[in-house]
Design a protein around this motif. Sequence first.
Motif, PDB file in Angstrom:
ATOM      1  N   LEU A 184      25.215 -34.686  99.723  1.00  0.00           N
ATOM      2  CA  LEU A 184      25.974 -33.887  98.763  1.00  0.00           C
ATOM      3  C   LEU A 184      26.921 -34.748  97.936  1.00  0.00           C
ATOM      4  CD1 LEU A 184      26.818 -30.764 100.984  1.00  0.00           C
ATOM      5  CD2 LEU A 184      25.180 -30.875  99.089  1.00  0.00           C
ATOM      6  N   SER A 185      27.503 -35.753  98.572  1.00  0.00           N
ATOM      7  CA  SER A 185      28.448 -36.626  97.866  1.00  0.00           C
ATOM      8  C   SER A 185      27.745 -37.466  96.801  1.00  0.00           C
ATOM      9  CB  SER A 185      29.155 -37.553  98.862  1.00  0.00           C
ATOM     10  OG  SER A 185      29.951 -36.798  99.756  1.00  0.00           O
ATOM     11  N   ALA A 186      26.449 -37.721  96.998  1.00  0.00           N
ATOM     12  CA  ALA A 186      25.702 -38.548  96.055  1.00  0.00           C
ATOM     13  C   ALA A 186      25.188 -37.762  94.855  1.00  0.00           C
ATOM     14  CB  ALA A 186      24.517 -39.214  96.765  1.00  0.00           C
ATOM     15  N   GLN A 187      25.318 -36.426  94.911  1.00  0.00           N
ATOM     16  CA  GLN A 187      24.826 -35.595  93.822  1.00  0.00           C
ATOM     17  C   GLN A 187      25.885 -35.474  92.724  1.00  0.00           C
ATOM     18  OE1 GLN A 187      21.513 -34.713  94.283  1.00  0.00           O
ATOM     19  NE2 GLN A 187      21.961 -35.966  96.096  1.00  0.00           N
ATOM     20  N   ALA A 188      25.466 -34.924  91.589  1.00  0.00           N
ATOM     21  CA  ALA A 188      26.391 -34.708  90.473  1.00  0.00           C
ATOM     22  C   ALA A 188      27.390 -33.613  90.830  1.00  0.00           C
ATOM     23  CB  ALA A 188      25.602 -34.339  89.225  1.00  0.00           C
ATOM     24  N   GLY A 189      28.352 -33.383  89.964  1.00  0.00           N
ATOM     25  CA  GLY A 189      29.400 -32.387  90.212  1.00  0.00           C
ATOM     26  C   GLY A 189      28.900 -30.968  90.112  1.00  0.00           C
ATOM     27  N   GLY A 190      29.783 -30.058  89.704  1.00  0.00           N
ATOM     28  CA  GLY A 190      29.406 -28.659  89.547  1.00  0.00           C
ATOM     29  C   GLY A 190      29.253 -27.946  90.872  1.00  0.00           C
ATOM     30  N   GLU A 191      28.197 -27.157  90.971  1.00  0.00           N
ATOM     31  CA  GLU A 191      27.983 -26.327  92.157  1.00  0.00           C
ATOM     32  C   GLU A 191      27.797 -27.165  93.409  1.00  0.00           C
ATOM     33  OE1 GLU A 191      25.104 -22.626  93.612  1.00  0.00           O
ATOM     34  OE2 GLU A 191      24.757 -23.637  91.693  1.00  0.00           O
ATOM     35  N   VAL A 192      27.125 -28.304  93.277  1.00  0.00           N
ATOM     36  CA  VAL A 192      26.902 -29.171  94.435  1.00  0.00           C
ATOM     37  C   VAL A 192      28.222 -29.678  94.988  1.00  0.00           C
ATOM     38  CG1 VAL A 192      25.901 -31.345  95.217  1.00  0.00           C
ATOM     39  CG2 VAL A 192      24.595 -29.839  93.714  1.00  0.00           C
ATOM     40  N   ALA A 193      29.168 -30.022  94.101  1.00  0.00           N
ATOM     41  CA  ALA A 193      30.484 -30.487  94.537  1.00  0.00           C
ATOM     42  C   ALA A 193      31.209 -29.401  95.323  1.00  0.00           C
ATOM     43  CB  ALA A 193      31.314 -30.916  93.334  1.00  0.00           C
ATOM     44  N   ALA A 194      31.056 -28.161  94.892  1.00  0.00           N
ATOM     45  CA  ALA A 194      31.677 -27.046  95.608  1.00  0.00           C
ATOM     46  C   ALA A 194      31.071 -26.902  96.997  1.00  0.00           C
ATOM     47  CB  ALA A 194      31.510 -25.751  94.821  1.00  0.00           C
ATOM     48  N   HIS A 195      29.768 -27.067  97.103  1.00  0.00           N
ATOM     49  CA  HIS A 195      29.108 -27.025  98.413  1.00  0.00           C
ATOM     50  C   HIS A 195      29.657 -28.127  99.313  1.00  0.00           C
ATOM     51  CE1 HIS A 195      26.465 -24.017  96.981  1.00  0.00           C
ATOM     52  NE2 HIS A 195      25.574 -24.796  96.389  1.00  0.00           N
ATOM     53  N   ARG A 196      29.801 -29.327  98.761  1.00  0.00           N
ATOM     54  CA  ARG A 196      30.300 -30.457  99.537  1.00  0.00           C
ATOM     55  C   ARG A 196      31.700 -30.175 100.068  1.00  0.00           C
ATOM     56  NH1 ARG A 196      31.693 -34.768  95.722  1.00  0.00           N
ATOM     57  NH2 ARG A 196      33.530 -33.458  95.612  1.00  0.00           N
ATOM     58  N   ASP A 197      32.571 -29.624  99.228  1.00  0.00           N
ATOM     59  CA  ASP A 197      33.938 -29.345  99.656  1.00  0.00           C
ATOM     60  C   ASP A 197      33.969 -28.304 100.766  1.00  0.00           C
ATOM     61  OD1 ASP A 197      34.786 -31.146  97.768  1.00  0.00           O
ATOM     62  OD2 ASP A 197      35.386 -29.635  96.281  1.00  0.00           O
ATOM     63  N   ARG A 198      33.105 -27.291 100.665  1.00  0.00           N
ATOM     64  CA  ARG A 198      33.079 -26.257 101.713  1.00  0.00           C
ATOM     65  C   ARG A 198      32.525 -26.814 103.022  1.00  0.00           C
ATOM     66  NH1 ARG A 198      31.968 -22.696  97.194  1.00  0.00           N
ATOM     67  NH2 ARG A 198      29.716 -23.070  97.379  1.00  0.00           N
ATOM     68  N   VAL A 199      31.495 -27.663 102.918  1.00  0.00           N
ATOM     69  CA  VAL A 199      30.938 -28.264 104.128  1.00  0.00           C
ATOM     70  C   VAL A 199      31.955 -29.210 104.764  1.00  0.00           C
ATOM     71  CG1 VAL A 199      29.110 -29.738 105.051  1.00  0.00           C
ATOM     72  CG2 VAL A 199      28.560 -28.010 103.337  1.00  0.00           C
ATOM     73  N   LEU A 200      32.682 -29.960 103.954  1.00  0.00           N
ATOM     74  CA  LEU A 200      33.737 -30.831 104.468  1.00  0.00           C
ATOM     75  C   LEU A 200      34.811 -30.031 105.204  1.00  0.00           C
ATOM     76  CD1 LEU A 200      34.307 -33.452 101.608  1.00  0.00           C
ATOM     77  CD2 LEU A 200      33.791 -33.973 104.006  1.00  0.00           C
ATOM     78  N   ALA A 201      35.212 -28.912 104.639  1.00  0.00           N
ATOM     79  CA  ALA A 201      36.226 -28.061 105.268  1.00  0.00           C
ATOM     80  C   ALA A 201      35.710 -27.502 106.596  1.00  0.00           C
ATOM     81  CB  ALA A 201      36.619 -26.928 104.330  1.00  0.00           C
ATOM     82  N   TYR A 202      34.444 -27.133 106.631  1.00  0.00           N
ATOM     83  CA  TYR A 202      33.830 -26.612 107.859  1.00  0.00           C
ATOM     84  C   TYR A 202      33.788 -27.720 108.913  1.00  0.00           C
ATOM     85  CZ  TYR A 202      30.480 -24.058 110.778  1.00  0.00           C
ATOM     86  OH  TYR A 202      29.861 -23.408 111.820  1.00  0.00           O
ATOM     87  N   ARG A 203      33.417 -28.917 108.487  1.00  0.00           N
ATOM     88  CA  ARG A 203      33.372 -30.068 109.403  1.00  0.00           C
ATOM     89  C   ARG A 203      34.752 -30.357 109.974  1.00  0.00           C
ATOM     90  NH1 ARG A 203      32.206 -33.683 112.767  1.00  0.00           N
ATOM     91  NH2 ARG A 203      31.251 -35.697 112.295  1.00  0.00           N
ATOM     92  N   ALA A 204      35.792 -30.264 109.129  1.00  0.00           N
ATOM     93  CA  ALA A 204      37.151 -30.522 109.587  1.00  0.00           C
ATOM     94  C   ALA A 204      37.610 -29.502 110.621  1.00  0.00           C
ATOM     95  CB  ALA A 204      38.105 -30.537 108.393  1.00  0.00           C
ATOM     96  N   ARG A 205      37.136 -28.257 110.474  1.00  0.00           N
ATOM     97  CA  ARG A 205      37.578 -27.196 111.382  1.00  0.00           C
ATOM     98  C   ARG A 205      36.785 -27.168 112.687  1.00  0.00           C
ATOM     99  NH1 ARG A 205      38.351 -20.742 109.864  1.00  0.00           N
ATOM    100  NH2 ARG A 205      39.116 -20.114 111.929  1.00  0.00           N
ATOM    101  N   TYR A 206      35.482 -27.360 112.590  1.00  0.00           N
ATOM    102  CA  TYR A 206      34.628 -27.162 113.768  1.00  0.00           C
ATOM    103  C   TYR A 206      33.910 -28.422 114.232  1.00  0.00           C
ATOM    104  CZ  TYR A 206      35.158 -22.182 112.676  1.00  0.00           C
ATOM    105  OH  TYR A 206      35.665 -20.934 112.425  1.00  0.00           O
ATOM    106  N   GLY A 207      34.058 -29.516 113.524  1.00  0.00           N
ATOM    107  CA  GLY A 207      33.277 -30.694 113.836  1.00  0.00           C
ATOM    108  C   GLY A 207      33.719 -31.439 115.081  1.00  0.00           C
ATOM    109  N   VAL A 208      32.808 -32.247 115.611  1.00  0.00           N
ATOM    110  CA  VAL A 208      33.100 -33.154 116.725  1.00  0.00           C
ATOM    111  C   VAL A 208      32.784 -34.562 116.266  1.00  0.00           C
ATOM    112  CG1 VAL A 208      32.648 -31.455 118.529  1.00  0.00           C
ATOM    113  CG2 VAL A 208      30.769 -32.870 117.673  1.00  0.00           C
ATOM    114  N   ASN A 209      33.332 -35.535 116.974  1.00  0.00           N
ATOM    115  CA  ASN A 209      33.064 -36.936 116.641  1.00  0.00           C
ATOM    116  C   ASN A 209      31.713 -37.330 117.216  1.00  0.00           C
ATOM    117  OD1 ASN A 209      35.588 -37.307 115.376  1.00  0.00           O
ATOM    118  ND2 ASN A 209      36.552 -37.624 117.373  1.00  0.00           N
TER     119      ASN A 209
END
Length: 232
Positions: A207-232
């Motif tokens: 997602l980070s390698a893609q262009a902006g717009g809708e893909v960037a919004a997806h990346r930010d939401r996935v990052l937020a989900y990873r921060a809340r529920y992710g494990v190392n």
Amino acid sequence: MVMAGAADEPLAQAFVKFCVEAGALKFGEFKTKAGRLSPYFFNAGLFDDGAKLGRLAAFYARALLDSGIAFDMIFGPAYKGIPLGAAVAIELARLGRNVPFAYNRKEAKDHGEGGTLVGAPLQGRVLIVDDVMSAGTAARESIALIRAAGATPSAVAIALDRQEKATEPGPDGVVRDVDHSAVQYVQRQLGLQVCSIAKLDDLLQYLSAQAGGEVAAHRDRVLAYRARYGVN
């Protein structure tokens, strides 16, 4: 010949790209088994034609061969694991690694050959092939079946490691997040190796390698989900 990915493209990135193009990896808002609202959803059932399933099997086979994991046969747990395990066995045979394949029924058959197991006898080191691992429940059920047959569960192959906290009921019966993922549980507590074609981190890299717009919004939401529920 169907290639898993371009020769100069990392396997995990080629796989994520393939999943998005095939429609098996979607973005939006999806409720998981744990009751979380996930910004992405992986559905292996949407590899729904011969070409997609064949390419999926090529990714599994390449990941397995690259991993160096030793196994003597493949087991596909019902239901999604059945076509996945069969397709991977076919692809491995095409690549010169022919191994037996078996699967289970959800309900025992009371006529014909009977029983819950179908295919080759379970023996030796058994590789379990499935799509994802949410709570490790399916893996535990498969392990019990394999051990009951006198074989050794040795590893699990999955398509995507979500790298998120599993949930378990506490002493009071209330289900809570725990500090390990289902994959980590299978590795640490059950002692099995796990081979995943890609991880959530690979999805974020894509997602980070893609262009902006809708893909960037997806990346930010996935990052937020990873921060809340992710494990190392």
